[in-house]
Scaffold this motif. Structure first.
Motif, PDB file in Angstrom:
ATOM      1  N   THR A   1     -36.743-109.705  35.755  1.00  0.00           N
ATOM      2  CA  THR A   1     -36.099-111.013  35.929  1.00  0.00           C
ATOM      3  C   THR A   1     -36.513-111.892  34.754  1.00  0.00           C
ATOM      4  OG1 THR A   1     -36.348-110.720  38.308  1.00  0.00           O
ATOM      5  CG2 THR A   1     -35.722-112.915  37.557  1.00  0.00           C
TER       6      THR A   1
ATOM      7  N   THR B   1     -33.159-109.326  42.447  1.00  0.00           N
ATOM      8  CA  THR B   1     -33.873-108.830  43.628  1.00  0.00           C
ATOM      9  C   THR B   1     -33.041-107.807  44.390  1.00  0.00           C
ATOM     10  OG1 THR B   1     -34.906-110.992  43.758  1.00  0.00           O
ATOM     11  CG2 THR B   1     -35.101-109.604  45.711  1.00  0.00           C
ATOM     12  N   ARG B   2     -31.719-107.997  44.432  1.00  0.00           N
ATOM     13  CA  ARG B   2     -30.862-107.103  45.219  1.00  0.00           C
ATOM     14  C   ARG B   2     -30.595-105.772  44.509  1.00  0.00           C
ATOM     15  NH1 ARG B   2     -28.025-104.039  47.996  1.00  0.00           N
ATOM     16  NH2 ARG B   2     -26.793-104.695  49.806  1.00  0.00           N
TER      17      ARG B   2
ATOM     18  N   ASP C   1     -30.741-114.236  36.927  1.00  0.00           N
ATOM     19  CA  ASP C   1     -30.523-114.786  38.271  1.00  0.00           C
ATOM     20  C   ASP C   1     -31.380-114.002  39.274  1.00  0.00           C
ATOM     21  OD1 ASP C   1     -29.504-115.361  40.821  1.00  0.00           O
ATOM     22  OD2 ASP C   1     -27.477-115.724  40.053  1.00  0.00           O
TER      23      ASP C   1
ATOM     24  N   LEU D   1     -24.917-111.870  49.657  1.00  0.00           N
ATOM     25  CA  LEU D   1     -25.879-112.655  48.869  1.00  0.00           C
ATOM     26  C   LEU D   1     -25.479-114.125  48.761  1.00  0.00           C
ATOM     27  CD1 LEU D   1     -26.561-110.246  45.860  1.00  0.00           C
ATOM     28  CD2 LEU D   1     -28.104-110.807  47.724  1.00  0.00           C
ATOM     29  N   ASP D   2     -24.296-114.429  49.301  1.00  0.00           N
ATOM     30  CA  ASP D   2     -23.749-115.779  49.161  1.00  0.00           C
ATOM     31  C   ASP D   2     -23.708-116.184  47.679  1.00  0.00           C
ATOM     32  OD1 ASP D   2     -22.628-118.124  49.961  1.00  0.00           O
ATOM     33  OD2 ASP D   2     -24.551-119.131  50.356  1.00  0.00           O
ATOM     34  N   VAL D   3     -23.204-115.269  46.860  1.00  0.00           N
ATOM     35  CA  VAL D   3     -23.113-115.519  45.416  1.00  0.00           C
ATOM     36  C   VAL D   3     -21.911-116.402  45.120  1.00  0.00           C
ATOM     37  CG1 VAL D   3     -22.598-114.459  43.182  1.00  0.00           C
ATOM     38  CG2 VAL D   3     -24.205-113.359  44.726  1.00  0.00           C
TER      39      VAL D   3
ATOM     40  N   LYS E   1     -31.685-113.933  42.431  1.00  0.00           N
ATOM     41  CA  LYS E   1     -31.012-113.384  43.619  1.00  0.00           C
ATOM     42  C   LYS E   1     -30.393-112.023  43.290  1.00  0.00           C
ATOM     43  CE  LYS E   1     -28.472-116.529  46.276  1.00  0.00           C
ATOM     44  NZ  LYS E   1     -27.164-117.153  46.579  1.00  0.00           N
TER      45      LYS E   1
END
Ligand code: SAM
Length: 293
Positions: free
Chosen positions: A105, A84-85, A79, A18-20, A81
């Motif tokens: 969300t 959604t995951r 958040d 996710l590039d978190v 991102k």
């Protein structure tokens, strides 16, 4: 099949995918230890009759453990991102439970009952640290269906929430939390179970709702106004700390005496019952009866 839980390598892989980049602003410290999430779920005492409200599910560590025990989980994540995951993570790690998860969300500070698909019965969360107290108190106020809350917060915040009158750490959160019910410390959590590792230890706090002062929002607002006023100047006696809340030091003294509270005492020695009595007296008093013109 019980859900598979997330360990350090799963957390690393999800975060990389996710590039978190965890932010301090959102209090993003993710738990990567299965024993810790099992312990939180056990301490929460939720069962299959419960609809759990989880604030800040993050990568899903606690969500997966909750889905193995609770009837349903409604997860509120700010958040997008991460929100959604989450359903995909649950489908992969706990496919049998995927139908029992709802993800919303939203900002937990602003969420209202109509934003959720179903009324929650229990709050269980590893709360974002910088908004932990307002999130906890707001949710207890807005969601009267929550019969219990078990939250992980910074250790010192946990101590403050569970503090009893008389001590240095007793303050506004301690009194307000007790307005809703019985508050207890429910354990400590070390730093090493998080990624990234925070600087401070964490603690678990439990609120068992009793609503012994009722659920009238106006009664709560009045009582909380008296609490805020008393602790805004906590070194002062109640007589002077409450002067502007009451209108004058003399009126504060009259109201305190009518509520059977020593005007020379400091707020930190008073229990929530005292503040409720004081706010009730102030609400029913006719100013003309109290103040000489
Ligand atoms: N539950 C996960 C765990 O235990 O690994 C993550 C916990 S982390 C301490 C806090 C989470 O709350 C993050 O996922 C963050 O994005 C989310 N968050 C922060 N502020 C929020 C808010 N106002 N409303 C909802 N979620 C929030």
């Amino acid at each position: 099949m019980p859900p598979r839980l997330l360990g350090p390598s799963e957390i690393r892989a999800l975060a990389a995918e996710l590039d978190v980049r965890p932010t301090k602003t959102l209090g993003q410290n993710f738990v990567h230890d299965a024993n810790t999430v099992r312990r939180i779920v056990a301490s929460s005492r939720v069962d299959s009759d419960d609809v759990v409200l989880e604030v800040g599910p993050g990568l899903g560590s606690l969500t997966l453990a909750l889905l193995g025990t609770a009837g349903r989980v409604v997860a509120v994540e700010i958040d997008p991102k991460l929100a959604t995951r989450l359903p995909q993570t649950v489908a992969e790690y706990a496919p049998d439970e995927a139908d029992f998860l709802d993800v919303v969300t939203a900002d937990a500070l602003a969420v209202e009952p109509e934003d959720l698909p179903v009324a929650p019965t229990a709050l269980v969360a590893n709360l974002p640290y910088n908004v932990a107290v307002p999130v906890l108190l707001n949710l207890m106020a807005r969601f009267p269906t929550l019969h219990t809350a078990l939250v992980m917060v910074q250790a010192e915040v946990a101590d403050r929430l569970a503090a009893t009158p008389g001590g240095r750490i007793y303050g506004v959160p301690s009194v307000k939390a007790r307005y809703y019910g019985d508050v207890t410390r429910a354990g400590s959590i070390g730093k090493h179970v998080f990624w990234p590792e925070p600087k401070i230890e964490s603690g678990l706090v439990r609120i068992e709702r009793t609503d012994r002062f009722g659920t009238d929002p106006e009664h709560r607002r009045r009582t909380f106004a008296a609490i805020d006023a008393a602790f805004a100047q906590r070194r002062k006696t109640m007589r002077s700390a409450l002067a502007s809340w009451a209108g004058s030091p003399a009126r504060a003294e009259e109201l305190l005496r009518a509520a059977d509270i020593d005007p020379q005492i400091r707020g930190e020695r008073l229990a929530v019952d005292d503040f409720v009595r004081l706010a009730d007296v102030a609400a029913s008093a006719d100013p003309a009866d109290i103040l000489e013109p």
